[in-house]
Design an enzyme around this catalytic site. Structure first.
Site, PDB file in Angstrom:
ATOM      1  N   LYS A 134      59.930  19.451  16.258  1.00  0.00           N
ATOM      2  CA  LYS A 134      58.912  20.501  16.240  1.00  0.00           C
ATOM      3  C   LYS A 134      59.496  21.754  16.856  1.00  0.00           C
ATOM      4  O   LYS A 134      60.443  21.614  17.652  1.00  0.00           O
ATOM      5  CB  LYS A 134      57.646  20.065  16.973  1.00  0.00           C
ATOM      6  CG  LYS A 134      57.812  19.397  18.325  1.00  0.00           C
ATOM      7  CD  LYS A 134      58.625  20.039  19.419  1.00  0.00           C
ATOM      8  CE  LYS A 134      58.157  21.364  19.950  1.00  0.00           C
ATOM      9  NZ  LYS A 134      59.084  21.915  20.998  1.00  0.00           N
TER      10      LYS A 134
ATOM     11  N   TYR B 224      52.141  21.916  21.547  1.00  0.00           N
ATOM     12  CA  TYR B 224      51.614  20.626  22.024  1.00  0.00           C
ATOM     13  C   TYR B 224      50.118  20.734  22.289  1.00  0.00           C
ATOM     14  O   TYR B 224      49.357  19.804  22.000  1.00  0.00           O
ATOM     15  CB  TYR B 224      52.331  20.188  23.304  1.00  0.00           C
ATOM     16  CG  TYR B 224      53.747  19.743  23.090  1.00  0.00           C
ATOM     17  CD1 TYR B 224      54.044  18.410  22.833  1.00  0.00           C
ATOM     18  CD2 TYR B 224      54.796  20.649  23.148  1.00  0.00           C
ATOM     19  CE1 TYR B 224      55.346  17.987  22.631  1.00  0.00           C
ATOM     20  CE2 TYR B 224      56.105  20.238  22.952  1.00  0.00           C
ATOM     21  CZ  TYR B 224      56.373  18.920  22.690  1.00  0.00           C
ATOM     22  OH  TYR B 224      57.664  18.511  22.487  1.00  0.00           O
TER      23      TYR B 224
HETATM   24  P1  NAD Z   1      69.613  23.050  22.847  1.00  0.00           P
HETATM   25  O1  NAD Z   1      69.892  24.503  22.869  1.00  0.00           O
HETATM   26  O2  NAD Z   1      69.940  22.251  24.061  1.00  0.00           O
HETATM   27  O3  NAD Z   1      70.354  22.367  21.599  1.00  0.00           O
HETATM   28  C1  NAD Z   1      70.533  23.005  20.356  1.00  0.00           C
HETATM   29  C2  NAD Z   1      71.743  22.450  19.674  1.00  0.00           C
HETATM   30  O4  NAD Z   1      71.940  23.153  18.457  1.00  0.00           O
HETATM   31  C3  NAD Z   1      73.039  22.629  20.497  1.00  0.00           C
HETATM   32  O5  NAD Z   1      73.796  21.461  20.434  1.00  0.00           O
HETATM   33  C4  NAD Z   1      73.764  23.760  19.781  1.00  0.00           C
HETATM   34  O6  NAD Z   1      75.172  23.657  19.891  1.00  0.00           O
HETATM   35  C5  NAD Z   1      73.312  23.540  18.339  1.00  0.00           C
HETATM   36  N1  NAD Z   1      73.445  24.727  17.523  1.00  0.00           N
HETATM   37  C6  NAD Z   1      73.964  24.738  16.290  1.00  0.00           C
HETATM   38  N2  NAD Z   1      73.967  25.981  15.789  1.00  0.00           N
HETATM   39  C7  NAD Z   1      73.452  26.788  16.725  1.00  0.00           C
HETATM   40  C8  NAD Z   1      73.200  28.185  16.794  1.00  0.00           C
HETATM   41  N3  NAD Z   1      73.456  29.003  15.779  1.00  0.00           N
HETATM   42  N4  NAD Z   1      72.658  28.677  17.912  1.00  0.00           N
HETATM   43  C9  NAD Z   1      72.350  27.877  18.952  1.00  0.00           C
HETATM   44  N5  NAD Z   1      72.560  26.525  18.933  1.00  0.00           N
HETATM   45  C10 NAD Z   1      73.110  25.990  17.830  1.00  0.00           C
HETATM   46  O7  NAD Z   1      68.077  22.871  22.470  1.00  0.00           O
HETATM   47  P2  NAD Z   1      67.144  21.582  22.652  1.00  0.00           P
HETATM   48  O8  NAD Z   1      66.343  21.733  23.870  1.00  0.00           O
HETATM   49  O9  NAD Z   1      67.925  20.344  22.476  1.00  0.00           O
HETATM   50  O10 NAD Z   1      66.115  21.792  21.415  1.00  0.00           O
HETATM   51  C11 NAD Z   1      66.488  21.521  20.092  1.00  0.00           C
HETATM   52  C12 NAD Z   1      65.252  21.304  19.224  1.00  0.00           C
HETATM   53  O11 NAD Z   1      64.506  20.208  19.751  1.00  0.00           O
HETATM   54  C13 NAD Z   1      64.279  22.478  19.172  1.00  0.00           C
HETATM   55  O12 NAD Z   1      63.712  22.538  17.880  1.00  0.00           O
HETATM   56  C14 NAD Z   1      63.193  22.089  20.172  1.00  0.00           C
HETATM   57  O13 NAD Z   1      61.929  22.658  19.856  1.00  0.00           O
HETATM   58  C15 NAD Z   1      63.168  20.612  20.015  1.00  0.00           C
HETATM   59  N6  NAD Z   1      62.718  19.931  21.240  1.00  0.00           N
HETATM   60  C16 NAD Z   1      61.753  18.994  21.147  1.00  0.00           C
HETATM   61  C17 NAD Z   1      61.331  18.320  22.256  1.00  0.00           C
HETATM   62  C18 NAD Z   1      60.336  17.211  22.144  1.00  0.00           C
HETATM   63  O14 NAD Z   1      59.833  16.765  23.156  1.00  0.00           O
HETATM   64  N7  NAD Z   1      60.042  16.748  20.961  1.00  0.00           N
HETATM   65  C19 NAD Z   1      61.879  18.629  23.508  1.00  0.00           C
HETATM   66  C20 NAD Z   1      62.884  19.589  23.589  1.00  0.00           C
HETATM   67  C21 NAD Z   1      63.296  20.244  22.428  1.00  0.00           C
END
Ligand code: NAD
Length: 379
Positions: A145, A228
């Site tokens: 999401k 949420y």
């Molecule tokens: P994050 O920034 O830690 O991870 C993003 C990943 O994408 C990294 O590994 C990064 O290297 C990669 N990536 C690839 N291309 C990229 C670009 N152009 N710019 C930036 N990063 C790039 O983020 P996260 O917290 O892991 O969140 C990722 C997704 O998960 C989001 O959609 C977020 O909404 C979702 N999320 C959901 C929950 C949940 O509880 N369901 C919790 C946290 C995050």
């Protein structure tokens, strides 16, 4: 009771009953296969092979460890732009190095039979592109999401899934964990009388740099944490909102909020008259809870939207009572539901349409912030 009596009562089987006194007792079992072979509902060895797309914080800290608790999924491949990180993670989770893919050659997944589905955990702005590419490569898609950046992308993703005849599920993990599902069941049973009000908040402190602070990556508090609250108002009422009004605060003094608001508050009106008051922030201490208020009582879920640590209490006018509910790993429960749908070809509980419904309201919230007016969601 005589043998005939036992036979009549079904307590003796025919073969035993035919043995007469003096007759030899057969020692070896009969060369006959049992007719009532008990088979598992799902073949135990058949697991859905998943490729994790994006190895960021959520993937590394929550999703990959959750495979240890999943009965029906296995991590078989990784997609990453950082080969060294991917190799270390592959070694830790027993993923073959030949199954590490990069974004440029993403379509090579099509030729990997160990991958049934991808789990997209990328910045929000990249969800649609990689979901559609995965669907075209013949893979089922579980997507984090918010589903995408806007309504149009959500519609394209749903269209791509239909065309590919593959599952598209949005990773609304709370729809698969026992506290939120119990709250839904209690609301459906009208345990608090007629529902009248919902208050929901999801707040955290986001430090820069973070994908959540970038407009280009479709960040911002509503899609990240406010969703949420919004999703909860929809699953608790079982209704779709008909009107929304919203305010945002974007402090000029804080450089983190050059592109996205710090906080957003939004109110929703539902067809039966339920009014929901929701808020989200990237600039406060952690605060995640909801309260559902009916004509005869209310339910409070503390840490409602966290990965763990939920506490639920109800008050029917005689003081708060804590409900004892056994927690589950949210991500394992979500992935197992997805896998079951893939293996049995049954509908998923949170399909693309669910992500689209939230995105329509998210766009209306943005419009209300811009215009300062109430936005209608009817029709
Ligand atoms: P994050 O920034 O830690 O991870 C993003 C990943 O994408 C990294 O590994 C990064 O290297 C990669 N990536 C690839 N291309 C990229 C670009 N152009 N710019 C930036 N990063 C790039 O983020 P996260 O917290 O892991 O969140 C990722 C997704 O998960 C989001 O959609 C977020 O909404 C979702 N999320 C959901 C929950 C949940 O509880 N369901 C919790 C946290 C995050």
């Amino acid at each position: 009771m005589t043998a005939a009596g036992l036979l009549g009562a079904g307590l003796l089987n025919v073969e035993t009953s035919l043995l007469k006194a003096g007759q030899e007792v057969p020692l070896a079992p009969p060369d006959k296969q049992p007719t009532d072979v008990k088979l598992p509902d799902l073949p135990p060895e058949r697991k859905v092979g998943i490729a994790i797309v994006g190895l960021g914080k959520l993937a590394i800290e929550e999703v990959l460890p959750a495979f240890a608790h999943s009965k029906l999924t296995r991590v078989n491949a990784l997609v990453s732009g950082h080969p060294d990180k991917a190799k270390r993670i592959a070694a830790a989770y027993g993923v073959e190095t030949k199954r590490i893919y990069d974004y440029e050659h993403f379509e090579r997944l099509a030729d990997d039979p160990s991958v049934d589905a991808v789990y997209i955990i990328l910045p929000n702005s990249m969800h649609a592109e990689y979901a559609i590419r995965a669907l075209k490569a013949g893979k089922h898609v579980l997507c984090e999401k918010p589903m995408a950046s806007n309504v149009s992308e959500c519609e394209q993703m749903i269209g791509a899934a239909k065309e590919a005849k593959k599952k598209l599920m949005i990773a609304y993990r709370l729809r698969y964990e026992p506290f939120n599902t119990s709250a839904i069941a209690l609301c459906r049973k009208r345990a608090f009388g007629e529902l009248k009000k919902i208050e929901a908040a999801n707040d955290q402190d986001v430090k820069a740099p973070n994908i959540r602070l970038s407009k280009a990556l479709a960040g911002g508090p509503v899609g990240d944490v406010g969703i949420y609250c919004l999703n909860a108002t929809r699953y608790l009422t079982g209704e779709e909102p008909i009107e929304v009004t919203a305010f945002a605060h974007q402090p000029k003094s804080d450089p983190r909020f050059r592109e996205v608001p710090e906080s957003v508050a939004f109110n929703l009106r539902f067809p039966t008259g339920v009014l929901a008051s929701c808020s989200c922030s990237f600039g406060t201490a952690e605060n995640r809870r909801f309260r559902v208020v009916g004509t005869s009582g209310h339910l409070t879920l503390d840490n409602a939207f966290g990965y763990r640590g939920q506490e639920m209490s109800i008050n029917l006018g005689d003081g708060p009572k804590q409900l004892a509910i056994t927690p589950a790993n949210h991500f394992a429960a979500e992935m197992d539901h997805f896998a079951e749908s893939v293996l049995q070809n049954t509908p998923v509980r949170t399909p693309g349409e669910e992500g689209l419904a939230d995105m329509r309201v998210i766009e209306a919230i943005a419009e209300s912030v811009r215009s300062g007016k109430t936005v209608s969601l009817k029709g």
